[in-house]
Design a protein around this motif. Structure first.
Motif, PDB file in Angstrom:
ATOM      1  N   GLN A   1      -9.737  21.272 -15.927  1.00  0.00           N
ATOM      2  CA  GLN A   1      -9.233  22.606 -16.216  1.00  0.00           C
ATOM      3  C   GLN A   1      -7.703  22.618 -16.248  1.00  0.00           C
ATOM      4  OE1 GLN A   1     -10.478  25.578 -13.415  1.00  0.00           O
ATOM      5  NE2 GLN A   1      -9.441  27.223 -14.486  1.00  0.00           N
ATOM      6  N   VAL A   2      -7.072  21.959 -15.299  1.00  0.00           N
ATOM      7  CA  VAL A   2      -5.609  21.896 -15.271  1.00  0.00           C
ATOM      8  C   VAL A   2      -5.086  21.149 -16.495  1.00  0.00           C
ATOM      9  CG1 VAL A   2      -3.650  20.898 -14.034  1.00  0.00           C
ATOM     10  CG2 VAL A   2      -5.407  22.145 -12.785  1.00  0.00           C
ATOM     11  N   ALA A   3      -5.756  20.047 -16.862  1.00  0.00           N
ATOM     12  CA  ALA A   3      -5.332  19.283 -18.033  1.00  0.00           C
ATOM     13  C   ALA A   3      -5.487  20.101 -19.303  1.00  0.00           C
ATOM     14  CB  ALA A   3      -6.130  17.986 -18.136  1.00  0.00           C
ATOM     15  N   ALA A   4      -6.557  20.872 -19.391  1.00  0.00           N
ATOM     16  CA  ALA A   4      -6.773  21.699 -20.574  1.00  0.00           C
ATOM     17  C   ALA A   4      -5.739  22.817 -20.662  1.00  0.00           C
ATOM     18  CB  ALA A   4      -8.184  22.275 -20.553  1.00  0.00           C
ATOM     19  N   GLU A   5      -5.402  23.429 -19.521  1.00  0.00           N
ATOM     20  CA  GLU A   5      -4.423  24.510 -19.517  1.00  0.00           C
ATOM     21  C   GLU A   5      -3.018  24.020 -19.843  1.00  0.00           C
ATOM     22  OE1 GLU A   5      -4.768  26.338 -15.711  1.00  0.00           O
ATOM     23  OE2 GLU A   5      -6.683  27.298 -16.199  1.00  0.00           O
ATOM     24  N   SER A   6      -2.685  22.805 -19.392  1.00  0.00           N
ATOM     25  CA  SER A   6      -1.346  22.290 -19.638  1.00  0.00           C
ATOM     26  C   SER A   6      -1.249  21.505 -20.930  1.00  0.00           C
ATOM     27  CB  SER A   6      -0.900  21.410 -18.470  1.00  0.00           C
ATOM     28  OG  SER A   6      -1.689  20.243 -18.416  1.00  0.00           O
ATOM     29  N   GLY A   7      -2.373  21.267 -21.581  1.00  0.00           N
ATOM     30  CA  GLY A   7      -2.361  20.495 -22.815  1.00  0.00           C
ATOM     31  C   GLY A   7      -2.098  19.035 -22.568  1.00  0.00           C
ATOM     32  N   GLY A   8      -2.425  18.553 -21.349  1.00  0.00           N
ATOM     33  CA  GLY A   8      -2.130  17.179 -20.966  1.00  0.00           C
ATOM     34  C   GLY A   8      -3.046  16.148 -21.566  1.00  0.00           C
ATOM     35  N   GLY A   9      -4.155  16.539 -22.161  1.00  0.00           N
ATOM     36  CA  GLY A   9      -5.059  15.561 -22.763  1.00  0.00           C
ATOM     37  C   GLY A   9      -5.977  14.949 -21.752  1.00  0.00           C
ATOM     38  N   ALA A  10      -6.057  13.623 -21.739  1.00  0.00           N
ATOM     39  CA  ALA A  10      -7.018  12.907 -20.913  1.00  0.00           C
ATOM     40  C   ALA A  10      -6.647  12.980 -19.444  1.00  0.00           C
ATOM     41  CB  ALA A  10      -7.088  11.441 -21.338  1.00  0.00           C
ATOM     42  N   VAL A  11      -7.665  13.115 -18.614  1.00  0.00           N
ATOM     43  CA  VAL A  11      -7.459  13.125 -17.173  1.00  0.00           C
ATOM     44  C   VAL A  11      -7.410  11.693 -16.692  1.00  0.00           C
ATOM     45  CG1 VAL A  11      -8.450  13.803 -14.982  1.00  0.00           C
ATOM     46  CG2 VAL A  11      -8.640  15.319 -16.942  1.00  0.00           C
ATOM     47  N   GLY A  12      -6.497  11.409 -15.763  1.00  0.00           N
ATOM     48  CA  GLY A  12      -6.421  10.071 -15.191  1.00  0.00           C
ATOM     49  C   GLY A  12      -5.305   9.241 -15.764  1.00  0.00           C
ATOM     50  N   GLY A  13      -4.558   9.748 -16.709  1.00  0.00           N
ATOM     51  CA  GLY A  13      -3.418   9.022 -17.229  1.00  0.00           C
ATOM     52  C   GLY A  13      -3.792   7.868 -18.129  1.00  0.00           C
TER      53      GLY A  13
ATOM     54  N   LEU B   1     -18.007  17.483  -3.814  1.00  0.00           N
ATOM     55  CA  LEU B   1     -16.552  17.581  -3.780  1.00  0.00           C
ATOM     56  C   LEU B   1     -15.920  16.826  -4.944  1.00  0.00           C
ATOM     57  CD1 LEU B   1     -14.000  18.541  -2.301  1.00  0.00           C
ATOM     58  CD2 LEU B   1     -14.095  16.429  -0.970  1.00  0.00           C
ATOM     59  N   ASP B   2     -16.442  15.649  -5.263  1.00  0.00           N
ATOM     60  CA  ASP B   2     -15.926  14.856  -6.376  1.00  0.00           C
ATOM     61  C   ASP B   2     -16.109  15.590  -7.700  1.00  0.00           C
ATOM     62  OD1 ASP B   2     -14.728  12.520  -7.494  1.00  0.00           O
ATOM     63  OD2 ASP B   2     -16.727  11.913  -8.192  1.00  0.00           O
ATOM     64  N   GLU B   3     -17.274  16.197  -7.898  1.00  0.00           N
ATOM     65  CA  GLU B   3     -17.520  16.961  -9.125  1.00  0.00           C
ATOM     66  C   GLU B   3     -16.574  18.152  -9.221  1.00  0.00           C
ATOM     67  OE1 GLU B   3     -21.637  18.015  -9.092  1.00  0.00           O
ATOM     68  OE2 GLU B   3     -22.299  15.922  -9.199  1.00  0.00           O
ATOM     69  N   TYR B   4     -16.352  18.835  -8.098  1.00  0.00           N
ATOM     70  CA  TYR B   4     -15.443  19.967  -8.084  1.00  0.00           C
ATOM     71  C   TYR B   4     -14.017  19.542  -8.442  1.00  0.00           C
ATOM     72  CZ  TYR B   4     -12.536  23.754  -6.310  1.00  0.00           C
ATOM     73  OH  TYR B   4     -11.597  24.736  -6.198  1.00  0.00           O
ATOM     74  N   VAL B   5     -13.571  18.434  -7.865  1.00  0.00           N
ATOM     75  CA  VAL B   5     -12.219  17.932  -8.148  1.00  0.00           C
ATOM     76  C   VAL B   5     -12.093  17.551  -9.624  1.00  0.00           C
ATOM     77  CG1 VAL B   5     -10.603  16.046  -7.660  1.00  0.00           C
ATOM     78  CG2 VAL B   5     -11.741  17.230  -5.785  1.00  0.00           C
ATOM     79  N   GLN B   6     -13.109  16.911 -10.179  1.00  0.00           N
ATOM     80  CA  GLN B   6     -13.085  16.537 -11.592  1.00  0.00           C
ATOM     81  C   GLN B   6     -13.005  17.769 -12.485  1.00  0.00           C
ATOM     82  OE1 GLN B   6     -12.776  13.568 -13.035  1.00  0.00           O
ATOM     83  NE2 GLN B   6     -12.636  12.626 -11.020  1.00  0.00           N
ATOM     84  N   ARG B   7     -13.789  18.806 -12.158  1.00  0.00           N
ATOM     85  CA  ARG B   7     -13.749  20.051 -12.947  1.00  0.00           C
ATOM     86  C   ARG B   7     -12.366  20.690 -12.875  1.00  0.00           C
ATOM     87  NH1 ARG B   7     -18.699  21.202 -10.439  1.00  0.00           N
ATOM     88  NH2 ARG B   7     -17.657  22.751  -9.140  1.00  0.00           N
ATOM     89  N   GLN B   8     -11.785  20.715 -11.677  1.00  0.00           N
ATOM     90  CA  GLN B   8     -10.456  21.297 -11.519  1.00  0.00           C
ATOM     91  C   GLN B   8      -9.397  20.501 -12.294  1.00  0.00           C
ATOM     92  OE1 GLN B   8      -9.600  24.196 -10.018  1.00  0.00           O
ATOM     93  NE2 GLN B   8     -11.790  24.505  -9.834  1.00  0.00           N
ATOM     94  N   ALA B   9      -9.500  19.181 -12.253  1.00  0.00           N
ATOM     95  CA  ALA B   9      -8.548  18.337 -12.979  1.00  0.00           C
ATOM     96  C   ALA B   9      -8.667  18.558 -14.486  1.00  0.00           C
ATOM     97  CB  ALA B   9      -8.777  16.870 -12.636  1.00  0.00           C
TER      98      ALA B   9
END
Length: 155
Positions: A43-55, A33-41
């Motif tokens: 992917q969302v960061a890449a699609e939105s151009g947000g850069g690094a995950v986790g702030g 579940l943790d790996e899945y959540v990390q992959r989803q995060a």
């Protein structure tokens, strides 16, 4: 049968996830579940151009004005205090205004209470292009609350 430690519902002994709340019941399930959540995060960061995950980039998920869309754990103490204060002021104003609903001054108080709530900033971000600044939201709250109080006193 055993019970889920999260929601205390009955589950099978060999279940990997709780059928009611979805909580993982085994270490491999939790890691999956943790790996899945990390992959989803990512992917969302890449699609939105947000850069690094986790702030970790400071402004990566904040919208540039201090209101993070991340969890409370990632906010600074000052941002947490601001957000909690906004919730207290907003909901407190709404509760007081609901007790005065038949009077005309209650309606600006309700709108003022709603205006200062942190989720409203996120809701206004999409149609406006960016979230309103905290100062704007506090100004709206002050104006609407003052207008409501004046209407309650003079009418």
């Amino acid at each position: 049968m055993k019970t889920c430690p999260r929601c205390e519902s009955s589950i099978d002994d060999g279940a990997r996830y709780c059928i009611d709340c979805g909580a993982p019941q085994t270490e491999p399930a939790a890691e999956e579940l943790d790996e899945y959540v990390q992959r989803q995060a990512q992917q969302v960061a890449a699609e939105s151009g947000g850069g690094a995950v986790g702030g970790s980039g400071g402004e990566g998920q904040t919208g540039g004005n201090g209101d993070s869309f991340a969890s409370m754990a990632e906010l600074t103490d000052r941002e947490q205090l601001w957000r909690r204060g906004c919730y207290v002021a907003g909901y407190g104003t709404i509760v007081v205004a609901l007790t005065l609903v038949p009077q005309i001054g209650a309606f600006p108080l309700i709108l003022g209470g709603i205006a200062i709530l942190p989720p409203i900033r996120r809701l206004t971000a999409e149609p406006l292009g960016s979230p309103l600044k905290r100062e704007v939201m506090a100004g709206l709250y002050a104006i609407l609350s003052l207008l409501g109080a004046l209407l309650l006193v003079f009418l």
